[in-house]
Design a protein around this motif. Structure first.
Motif, PDB file in Angstrom:
ATOM      1  N   ASP A 245       0.807  -1.218   0.000  1.00  0.00           N
ATOM      2  CA  ASP A 245       0.000   0.000   0.000  1.00  0.00           C
ATOM      3  C   ASP A 245       0.847   1.278   0.000  1.00  0.00           C
ATOM      4  N   VAL A 246       2.155   1.134   0.114  1.00  0.00           N
ATOM      5  CA  VAL A 246       3.045   2.297   0.120  1.00  0.00           C
ATOM      6  C   VAL A 246       3.053   2.948  -1.253  1.00  0.00           C
ATOM      7  N   ASP A 247       2.901   4.270  -1.266  1.00  0.00           N
ATOM      8  CA  ASP A 247       2.921   4.998  -2.539  1.00  0.00           C
ATOM      9  C   ASP A 247       4.341   5.244  -3.029  1.00  0.00           C
ATOM     10  N   TRP A 248       5.235   5.607  -2.071  1.00  0.00           N
ATOM     11  CA  TRP A 248       6.609   5.920  -2.455  1.00  0.00           C
ATOM     12  C   TRP A 248       7.593   5.352  -1.447  1.00  0.00           C
ATOM     13  N   PHE A 249       8.605   4.684  -1.978  1.00  0.00           N
ATOM     14  CA  PHE A 249       9.710   4.144  -1.185  1.00  0.00           C
ATOM     15  C   PHE A 249      10.876   5.114  -1.337  1.00  0.00           C
ATOM     16  N   ILE A 250      11.315   5.701  -0.206  1.00  0.00           N
ATOM     17  CA  ILE A 250      12.392   6.701  -0.242  1.00  0.00           C
ATOM     18  C   ILE A 250      13.563   6.157   0.572  1.00  0.00           C
ATOM     19  N   PRO A 251      14.453   5.413  -0.066  1.00  0.00           N
ATOM     20  CA  PRO A 251      15.576   4.813   0.649  1.00  0.00           C
ATOM     21  C   PRO A 251      16.763   5.748   0.764  1.00  0.00           C
ATOM     22  N   HIS A 252      17.630   5.448   1.707  1.00  0.00           N
ATOM     23  CA  HIS A 252      18.926   6.112   1.768  1.00  0.00           C
ATOM     24  C   HIS A 252      19.662   5.829   0.472  1.00  0.00           C
ATOM     25  N   GLU A 270       9.819  -1.020  -8.943  1.00  0.00           N
ATOM     26  CA  GLU A 270      10.851  -0.009  -9.191  1.00  0.00           C
ATOM     27  C   GLU A 270      10.257   1.378  -9.445  1.00  0.00           C
ATOM     28  N   SER A 271       9.039   1.421  -9.995  1.00  0.00           N
ATOM     29  CA  SER A 271       8.402   2.700 -10.312  1.00  0.00           C
ATOM     30  C   SER A 271       8.017   3.486  -9.066  1.00  0.00           C
ATOM     31  N   LYS A 272       8.007   2.828  -7.910  1.00  0.00           N
ATOM     32  CA  LYS A 272       7.657   3.485  -6.653  1.00  0.00           C
ATOM     33  C   LYS A 272       8.876   3.960  -5.874  1.00  0.00           C
ATOM     34  N   VAL A 273      10.076   3.743  -6.400  1.00  0.00           N
ATOM     35  CA  VAL A 273      11.305   4.070  -5.687  1.00  0.00           C
ATOM     36  C   VAL A 273      11.813   5.446  -6.124  1.00  0.00           C
ATOM     37  N   ILE A 274      12.019   6.341  -5.156  1.00  0.00           N
ATOM     38  CA  ILE A 274      12.623   7.643  -5.437  1.00  0.00           C
ATOM     39  C   ILE A 274      14.137   7.461  -5.404  1.00  0.00           C
ATOM     40  N   THR A 275      14.789   7.711  -6.530  1.00  0.00           N
ATOM     41  CA  THR A 275      16.222   7.468  -6.664  1.00  0.00           C
ATOM     42  C   THR A 275      16.952   8.738  -7.089  1.00  0.00           C
ATOM     43  N   THR A 276      17.932   9.139  -6.299  1.00  0.00           N
ATOM     44  CA  THR A 276      18.743  10.323  -6.629  1.00  0.00           C
ATOM     45  C   THR A 276      20.235  10.019  -6.593  1.00  0.00           C
ATOM     46  N   VAL A 277      20.597   8.777  -6.316  1.00  0.00           N
ATOM     47  CA  VAL A 277      22.004   8.441  -6.094  1.00  0.00           C
ATOM     48  C   VAL A 277      22.870   8.760  -7.308  1.00  0.00           C
ATOM     49  N   ALA A 278      22.317   8.675  -8.510  1.00  0.00           N
ATOM     50  CA  ALA A 278      23.123   8.933  -9.706  1.00  0.00           C
ATOM     51  C   ALA A 278      23.683  10.346  -9.734  1.00  0.00           C
ATOM     52  N   ASP A 279      22.899  11.306  -9.251  1.00  0.00           N
ATOM     53  CA  ASP A 279      23.312  12.702  -9.313  1.00  0.00           C
ATOM     54  C   ASP A 279      23.788  13.280  -7.989  1.00  0.00           C
ATOM     55  N   HIS A 280      23.424  12.651  -6.872  1.00  0.00           N
ATOM     56  CA  HIS A 280      23.809  13.166  -5.558  1.00  0.00           C
ATOM     57  C   HIS A 280      24.907  12.340  -4.907  1.00  0.00           C
ATOM     58  N   ALA A 281      25.072  11.076  -5.329  1.00  0.00           N
ATOM     59  CA  ALA A 281      25.906  10.097  -4.629  1.00  0.00           C
ATOM     60  C   ALA A 281      25.352   9.887  -3.220  1.00  0.00           C
TER      61      ALA A 281
END
Length: 325
Positions: A245-252, A270-281
């Motif tokens: 039921d989680v809308d967004w998974f925001i991992p470290h 995968e579509s529910k995962v917020i990913t920024t590691v590519a640009d923020h490390a």
């Protein structure tokens, strides 16, 4: 029955202007863009200028979060900063942030749980806000991790970046159900016997130096996928929600392979995962609020969405929390 919840009313993020690409790093250490991308998913990271302290990054993120919440520094009565890289041994970075923002006398302190710091800080602040002891809390994750790097160690120096993210927490009335906005549940963990897997080899009472980050990457990866998944399940059970039921998974944002491994183990698309590691490390305690801020800013994350946040860091510490925005 009506209860108080800690509701996120504003979010904000800040990244230093200087961008360091993988190609830039290949000029100072034996590495390459392909090598870094294949193992971590990282393309670039931000680095604070020499005259920028971690409190400066925190202040910029806090200003954005306060503006979104419709609050001013004069409203803030609690500041909790999650950081490993405070300006000084003391006072706390939170005290310096309070001064720089111009907040009134109130409560201000730091939480040190490395990459898990923001999750820890959210639960600590919840203890004040949801019990009526704070009307407007700033929870900030801020790091200048590049200051801890050994630039001869390609296994670690390519992984980290600098930045800050912040949220404003305010008390809100709920009915004690999973439909309530605010913090719904959390699970925190620490296993000090795993200290040698990820640590900094210095400190004021041992070497009298800041030290450099040391990590056994393969071992951290193994523990991360298993332990984080357990904490996420525990936090969801406390909150009374199902993972599906989680809308967004925001991992470290530590490593793309860890993000994918945890999501797969939990059955999160995968579509529910917020990913920024590519640009923020890996920005340590700043990575979750930075990812949250990005998701809100681009319109993916909306008011009422059910969020699942998780992290693992040195200690080893790890934890998860469930929040309805």
């Amino acid at each position: 029955m009506s209860i108080l919840r800690s509701v996120v009313t504003g979010v904000g993020g800040y990244l230093p202007e200087t961008v360091v690409t993988n190609d830039d790093l290949s000029k100072v250490v034996d590495t390459s863009d392909d090598w870094i991308r294949e193992r971590t998913g990282i393309r670039r990271r931000h680095r604070a200028n020499d005259d920028q302290a971690v409190s400066d990054l925190a202040v910029e993120a806090a200003k954005k979060a306060l503006a979104e919440a419709g609050k001013t520094p004069a409203d803030v009565d609690l500041i909790v900063v999650a950081t490993t890289t405070a300006d000084l041994t003391f006072p706390a970075a939170a005290a310096i942030v309070q001064r720089k923002l111009g907040c009134p006398v109130g409560i201000a302190f730091d939480v040190q749980a490395v990459c898990s710091g923001f999750v820890y800080a959210m639960t600590v602040a919840d203890g004040f806000v949801a019990r009526g002891h704070s009307k407007c809390a700033l929870v900030i994750g801020a790091e200048t991790m590049t200051r801890l790097m050994d630039w001869t160690d390609r296994g670690t120096c390519v992984l980290f970046g600098d930045g800050a993210g912040a949220v404003v927490l305010e008390p809100g009335e709920g009915q004690g159900t999973t439909a309530d906005r605010g913090m719904l549940g959390f699970a925190l963990r620490c296993d000090g016997t795993k200290q040698d897997l990820l640590y900094v080899d210095g400190g004021p009472s041992t070497t009298g130096t800041v030290g450099k980050l040391r990590m056994q990457g393969n071992q951290v990866f193994k523990h991360a996928v298993i332990n984080i998944s357990e904490a996420v399940i525990a936090a969801a059970q406390v909150a009374g929600v199902e993972i599906k039921d989680v809308d967004w998974f925001i991992p470290h944002q530590a490593n793309q392979r860890i993000l994918a491994g945890v999501a797969h183990r939990l059955g999160i698309d995968e579509s529910k995962v917020i990913t920024t590691v590519a640009d923020h490390a890996n920005t340590s305690a700043a990575s979750i609020p930075l990812a949250l801020a990005e998701g809100v800013a681009d319109g993916r994350i909306k008011k009422g969405d059910l969020l699942l946040m998780e992290a693992m860091g040195g200690g080893l510490t790890w934890g998860a929390c469930v929040v309805r925005l």
